[in-house]
Design a protein around this motif. Sequence first.
Motif, PDB file in Angstrom:
ATOM      1  N   LYS A  30     -12.835   2.718  -5.808  1.00 47.80           N
ATOM      2  CA  LYS A  30     -12.841   1.905  -4.609  1.00 47.80           C
ATOM      3  C   LYS A  30     -13.077   0.207  -4.934  1.00 47.80           C
ATOM      4  CE  LYS A  30     -14.296   4.492  -1.399  1.00 47.80           C
ATOM      5  NZ  LYS A  30     -12.989   5.360  -0.332  1.00 47.80           N
TER       6      LYS A  30
ATOM      7  N   ILE B 133     -10.198  -2.816  -3.967  1.00 48.94           N
ATOM      8  CA  ILE B 133     -10.829  -3.555  -3.120  1.00 48.94           C
ATOM      9  C   ILE B 133      -9.918  -5.120  -3.697  1.00 48.94           C
ATOM     10  CG2 ILE B 133     -12.090  -5.179  -2.732  1.00 48.94           C
ATOM     11  CD1 ILE B 133     -13.789  -2.900  -1.805  1.00 48.94           C
TER      12      ILE B 133
ATOM     13  N   LEU C 242      -6.167  -3.443   3.711  1.00 50.43           N
ATOM     14  CA  LEU C 242      -7.194  -2.465   3.070  1.00 50.43           C
ATOM     15  C   LEU C 242      -7.462  -1.276   3.194  1.00 50.43           C
ATOM     16  CD1 LEU C 242     -10.579  -4.416   4.685  1.00 50.43           C
ATOM     17  CD2 LEU C 242      -9.877  -4.793   2.495  1.00 50.43           C
TER      18      LEU C 242
ATOM     19  N   VAL D 107      -8.454   0.883   0.162  1.00 48.69           N
ATOM     20  CA  VAL D 107      -9.902   1.154   0.029  1.00 48.69           C
ATOM     21  C   VAL D 107     -10.399   2.184   0.524  1.00 48.69           C
ATOM     22  CG1 VAL D 107     -11.974  -0.140   0.220  1.00 48.69           C
ATOM     23  CG2 VAL D 107     -10.104  -1.185   0.083  1.00 48.69           C
TER      24      VAL D 107
ATOM     25  N   SER E 297       1.099  -1.360  -0.072  1.00 53.30           N
ATOM     26  CA  SER E 297       0.160   0.239  -0.405  1.00 53.30           C
ATOM     27  C   SER E 297       0.668   1.410  -0.137  1.00 53.30           C
ATOM     28  CB  SER E 297      -0.799  -0.036   1.447  1.00 53.30           C
ATOM     29  OG  SER E 297      -0.011   0.054   2.601  1.00 53.30           O
TER      30      SER E 297
ATOM     31  N   SER F  60      -6.030  -5.447  -3.220  1.00 47.01           N
ATOM     32  CA  SER F  60      -6.075  -5.687  -1.406  1.00 47.01           C
ATOM     33  C   SER F  60      -6.070  -7.511  -1.560  1.00 47.01           C
ATOM     34  CB  SER F  60      -7.091  -5.017  -0.582  1.00 47.01           C
ATOM     35  OG  SER F  60      -7.968  -6.015  -0.536  1.00 47.01           O
TER      36      SER F  60
END
Length: 474
Positions: A353, A357, A234, A237, A56, A360
């Motif tokens: 988004k 997801i 997450l 997100v 991330s 992820s």
Amino acid sequence: MADTSIGTPAQLRDPNYTPPLHKAVPLGIQHVLAMFVSNVTPAIIVCGAAGFGFGSNSPDFPQMIYMIQMSMFFAGIATLFQTIGIGPVGARLPIVQGTSFAFIPIMIPLVAGKGVDAIAVLMGGILVGGLFHACLGLFIGRLRFALPPLVTGLVVTMIGLALVKVGIQYAAGGVPAIGTPEYGSLLNWSMALVVILVTLGLKFFTRGMLSISAVLVGLLAGYAFAFALGEVNLGNVGRAAPFALPNPLHFGLEFSVAAIIGFCLMSFVSAVETVGDVSGITKGGAGREATDKEIQGATYADGIGTAISGLFGALPNTSFSQNVGLIAMTGVMSRTVVTIGAIFLIVCGLLPKIGAIISSVPIEVLGGGVIVMFGMVVAAGVSMLSDVVWNRRNMVIFAISLSLGLGLQLEPGALQHLPATAKVLATSGILPAALIAIVLNLVLPAQLSDEATEEVSGGMSGHAKGALVKDGQA
């Protein structure tokens, strides 16, 4: 078995029939679920090959989210080209378009380890290759003689064989983890194995949509397992924007000879695949042969959809064969149903988004799905090869094409003295295999002498069950 509560048998075979909305919407979403994983996976693979970070905190991570978004958005746009049509573009049949696996062996050598800047080369090749693909619509019917099952089956098999390594690497922990103690750990493999086992269970012990969506459900099960282990992040997100439009020339455009040649050659194979899908839809859904206009329109839509994708940062599009099987299963030929599915894809592509997801999903979980998907690609190629008359001539063509194609892909250093462009094309594996098979199939005589082929085949003339077919025998 067709659901006659949706309409009469004649209506169900009519592409222009619109079922009641409360039936059409679920049917349209079914089409999206059947192709969803296959549609977004190439973007993740290409980004991984280019060296985008999967964490991330990676500066390249938003670029992967964008490419995932565009995979959904332009799959929907290209599908609308097919179902609704614009002038001569589109078959006006329930054809679902999506990101093509066939181009991945071409794309990986072009971007391998080169970062986000290398994506511009892909986009230039996709644009030119898409326009070339559209031009094939003018005479695609007359080119099919050059691609019998021997050639197409070999090409599909090579696509799968060239990519199975990716699935194993992902299941073991991903390319960045190679050489670390975590690579190949039981934790990594456990996440991949959950996906594989759930997928196999659904494929063999369920029917209908649950069986068709087995890979998607398997990935969801693997995702839940990884989440329980604390392996899902997450964070992106929450940071992803709620809405975003496609950005023209997002990755830029750069024109490379290797990319252009590679995409144009693969477009030829993709066009023939689309012809097969159109024929499958009309036979399975309407009980008739596809018209020349439908085949031509489908090829135009394939190419135009791909070219537009390249302008906005998406990957090449093609018709999806799994949705051909779904039409045969439901018995519903309505192009309105697939149009609804296309709109659903477009909406998903506008919501970052959703892309966040998808991104992820741990690489190990994705690896389990990729192992299954690419294994099924190989199996599909073998199935196509079952239609081949295995006389000695065809054995020689297959053996030489496969040996050189797969061998060069496994050992690219053998061509280190070639110019860079030629090396990229040759070490893709699939292009040399396809070209050798096409040329040999066209130039070799229908029969080879017993003496010459007996030596090549190791004397396996065959006399028991499953024996080789002798020259001149069907």
